[in-house]
Design an enzyme around this catalytic site. Structure first.
Site, PDB file in Angstrom:
ATOM      1  N   GLY C 148       0.827  -1.201   0.000  1.00  0.00           N
ATOM      2  CA  GLY C 148       0.000   0.000   0.000  1.00  0.00           C
ATOM      3  C   GLY C 148       0.860   1.250   0.000  1.00  0.00           C
ATOM      4  CB  CYS C 149       0.130   4.679  -1.074  1.00  0.00           C
ATOM      5  SG  CYS C 149      -1.520   4.865  -0.374  1.00  0.00           S
TER       6      CYS C 149
END
Lengths: 345, 345, 345, 345
Positions: C148-149
């Site tokens: 994920g970011c």
């Protein structure tokens, strides 16, 4: 091939570096900045730390001529004219992103630039670097005067109807809008974030340097004098130019017919995209790329053609087109190193 | 005085509330929203929690007529025309911020609004609420058709030269720019933050609803038909309209002369500010206020006059002017409740 | 090599295309979008007109397995887990940009993702694609769960001190900020330009999907449980993540010492840049690039270390890292196709 | 009542004027600006043309003392301390928006402000103008030290749990974010629109002037020393502050219980709005207004309370609170002239 960039701390320079970093045939070996000699480039632009390791240097024409094959000038007005002759004389090719060698008429230069123009000998050597229009001349040039940002968007939008004599040459109205990088890196109250955010304004009505440049390019295409009314505005965004252009059609033409004409005119030009009927390009659709996108609307009710032309002012309007010209001058594919897609969103 | 707002969840309604909250003569006693009946207003607009305690209600004309003295409609097109006659018949005054009662010509209404116009009986009762121009008629009106945002900025900019017969009535080009609130609260991809930020675009070329409205107002001033080319654009900012207007002067006039004419024309109008020579107003300079600021540049080289007119689209372009009209209809000072200064920066 | 992208209309897909367009070893031969099958990709993303000529297709696993070598999933949560097993079984490599295969603990998956996790057989095959940390495992993977970011920015910032046991594992506070593209392309009132512009907000306090992911990654490095307090915020800009991380140092350390440790830890990692003492990275300095830039400040007064880690959420936080992982899986230089410089300004 | 504003060209001054223009009991009769003496105020701020007709003047303490009843100082640090004693001695009331009279500890003043503090005689006369907390003292003050923007948002968010001894006084982490007007009107590269747009950054880690101010206010409430870790960030928007505050609860408390406590604590405070459970305030919800909105989230998993407090930095964080204090000093309703609703959107 080794190149140098003069005017190291401006946005033109940093955008040249972005593209040249991955260019297969070129190494940037020098960055010249009078005021920052001795400073690592990445001190001024920390986004390039660990990537660009050059220190800026002061300008020494003869040394430069020995070490590099081509020089980009990304300097303010009235600077490059003092140095370019010395480089040309020493056999170095030059691409000048400033306006010093764009105009042919010395009086107009003085009126709009406030100083005397470069000598006619060197003006005569300069080729106006509107890549899609002057490709052959650029291929043989030693000095390319890279077009201004507004003139690029505007003239690419107008030349097909001008060259085909379809519009009245004295009814041309250009309502132009630019992002803030068009004003460069120097500080001013009007570009202070707190005062530019949520603000839209017009500026330099009737006196902008790009008026004579646009008229000169269009006259070259029309083979007669062309007069434009040009009003620039600044948009609260960093990048992008839109020229909304209003012309009177001499005879009735449909949007469809005109789009065909434009597609034919630009059929071999990889960076010009003519949009379909009903589609108007937006500035973000060319963000970070070398594209110039053009949309048309022929208004039957008023007899006017509305041309909308968008570019990224720092790319097709400056550094991207400069590299496109470098590619043409060297016989490389013109898209080399600048075929990056727009960044979206 | 008690008033109601119909169209409760739009930006027009919330901006009416901002000004009416401190208006000395008015209480907002009802907010009508068909789709949100029963919902507290501050659930939709949490910035008004603890301040606006009303629940939204559904529309019941006869009940509304008993309870309030004046109704603001801040509804989408083709809604108010179905309800306003019932209110007028019951003696309630109405200010309609939508376009339903602005046009006089039923065919144009159908062409641009896509439905049949309201009956001519009620169209005949409607007064076009351009406060500075129609003050006397507004003072006696029971139904005010509040002007569109673009028409307000544009016609206030043009009327002095139109009314004085100084310009060619068929060469008028209006390059207009709006902030995003002009598109309202409804969601669409083009106004998704990620795609609107750092983007500038034109839209609805040749088909915008405000074209016939502008032409009708100008014709009223010219006493003959006027034709405009109108191209709207959207700017990545929330508020503000600029109309950049290009007209051909019939005879040479200096900027100075024309500014004098404008100052004289608007001398008793507290919300119109004519700027000095060399100064062009910016949208942020009227942000959140009811001002319309106008700057001029007469270009001797091209014979064109460039008029730049800015407003806050939600204030002078909608809710502020609606309250100004309410003040006029009630004999109050027209600045009551709306003499707030622009918010800057 | 031929690849496909599933989830064609999201920002992840369009960003994959931006980089893959110039990747020397890869051709994107299919773009899959269930809801847009039959639509030309450039109808949805006009900035790619004339450049990307693919039509979107619907998903047919067996056909896909015959035609491509690797598939990127850029789909919403709880989609890819239904299709990836079929591809893996057919010998196709997969890089999943969604969260479906990131977590190991089925209960946590259900708690945060609201559905049952993929079967443990396939979870067991998935390698967590934090390129700098798991390079060897990624090189041999058939299924990469792309991070994920927020976890990318956060764990790259924390792992050096976690792995070296320098901080308290239960005092970790992560105050994270993202640009709006982190929320994707789907419309919502909170991301309507008029309401996001000039707005800053926190969201999903205590319940964000990235909490278990961050804790799982850090626990892997600590070899014991790690607990974090994670609060995401959204910034009115399109791209960029900053994680501001607060940890209690077990023993006093100077900023200088810790920077040395970080530089050593990431010495062979081309995309991680450790900034010098006194310099804190800004989100714009990695805009459009695959860099993760990290700055440190050890506060002697409070005994806390503040770690600031920035990435472009769509690049290092999604598509760029996915391509980095593809490069590693194929034995190519990990920077291939993604060594573009940040776009500035 | 006549008032003067010293520090005429800053954003604090212009925001004071916005509110005082409609204040029923006050006339601004002088605007003092050393560097702009003789210049019409509306030359610097054209949005006030035709509205504010004052010329700026240079500072003459004795003359000022004769002509006005109260003076606002909206000057940079280390200016007002040189002039305020002279005004106080002449019986003029003063509200100082700068930091010169906020701190009690001379050593801390020197450490953070770089100069010697004002004499203890006048420091002793200064009342810290956090309106909701020190209302009684403010009512009797002749000199009010108006709080800093970050301290206002932060301490209003923390005092209810500090005063009730519910949290650990040494685990307080404040992750603060401000719009760009917090940096004032002076130009700098970091606030150049092209470089601030689409950018987010932290600054002044560990050395910000507001650290000792926050600790002093909290210690006053705790009756013992309080230590905070404070990290400010700047958001690409003009107005708004959010303090995201992390504290360790001494004993388990639910969000609901804590919200009740906050509501009770601020029950008679018109400008503090405590949000309902599950609702977190956003900066835009207080834009242009004097509100401080507070939301809470007690995280059972980590034992931490997260407090989110938002204000408009130029209003409740500066000029609005200054007027609130003026109202209190004069026995007027504290909302007089500043009960404007937030501007949205």
């Amino acid at each position: 091939m080794k190149v140098a960039i003069v005017g190291g701390t401006g946005y033109g320079a940093v955008e040249l570096l972005r593209f040249l970093y991955n260019h297969p045939h070129v190494t940037v070996s020098k960055i010249i900045s009078h005021s920052n000699s001795g400073t690592p480039f990445s001190d001024v632009y920390p986004h390039l730390v660990n990537v660009i390791d050059l220190e800026m240097e002061s300008l020494d024409i003869s040394q430069l001529a020995e070490e590099v094959d081509l020089v980009f000038f990304a300097t303010p007005s009235n600077v490059s004219k003092n140095y370019i002759p010395g480089l040309i004389d020493r056999g170095v090719k030059v691409i000048d992103l400033s306006g010093d060698f764009r105009l042919r008429n010395g009086k107009e230069y003085e009126k709009y630039y406030g100083e005397e123009m470069a000598s006619s000998e060197y003006i005569g050597k300069a080729v106006y670097g509107l890549s899609e229009i002057n490709k052959n001349e650029i291929a043989n040039a030693t000095l390319v005067a890279n077009p201004g940002c507004y003139p690029t968007a505007t003239t690419l939008g107008l030349i097909p109807v001008i060259a085909n004599n379809l519009v009245n040459y004295h009814s041309i109205i250009i309502d132009a809008k630019t992002g803030t990088t068009g004003a460069g890196r120097s500080l001013s109250q009007g570009f202070h974030f707190s005062e530019m955010q949520e603000n839209f304004r017009a500026y330099q009505l009737g006196v902008h340097k790009h008026i004579p440049e646009i008229e000169q390019v269009l006259a070259g295409s029309a083979k007669e004098a062309v007069q434009v009314s040009f009003t620039p505005h600044v948009v609260p965004m960093t990048r992008g130019i839109m020229s909304t252009i209003y012309v009177d059609l001499k005879e009735k033409q449909s949007t469809k017919q005109l789009l065909e004409l434009y597609k034919e005119f630009y059929k071999d030009k990889p960076f010009v995209r003519i949009r379909e009927e009903g589609i108007i390009p937006q500035t973000k659709e060319v963000y970070g790329s070398n594209f110039c996108d053009i949309g048309l609307y022929a208004d039957e009710r008023t007899g006017k053609l509305i041309i909308i032309s968008v570019i990224d002012n720092l790319v097709k309007g400056a550094s991207g087109q400069a590299i496109q010209n470098m590619n043409i001058m060297n016989g490389w594919d013109e898209t080399t190193g600048i075929n990056q897609l727009p960044i979206y969103p």
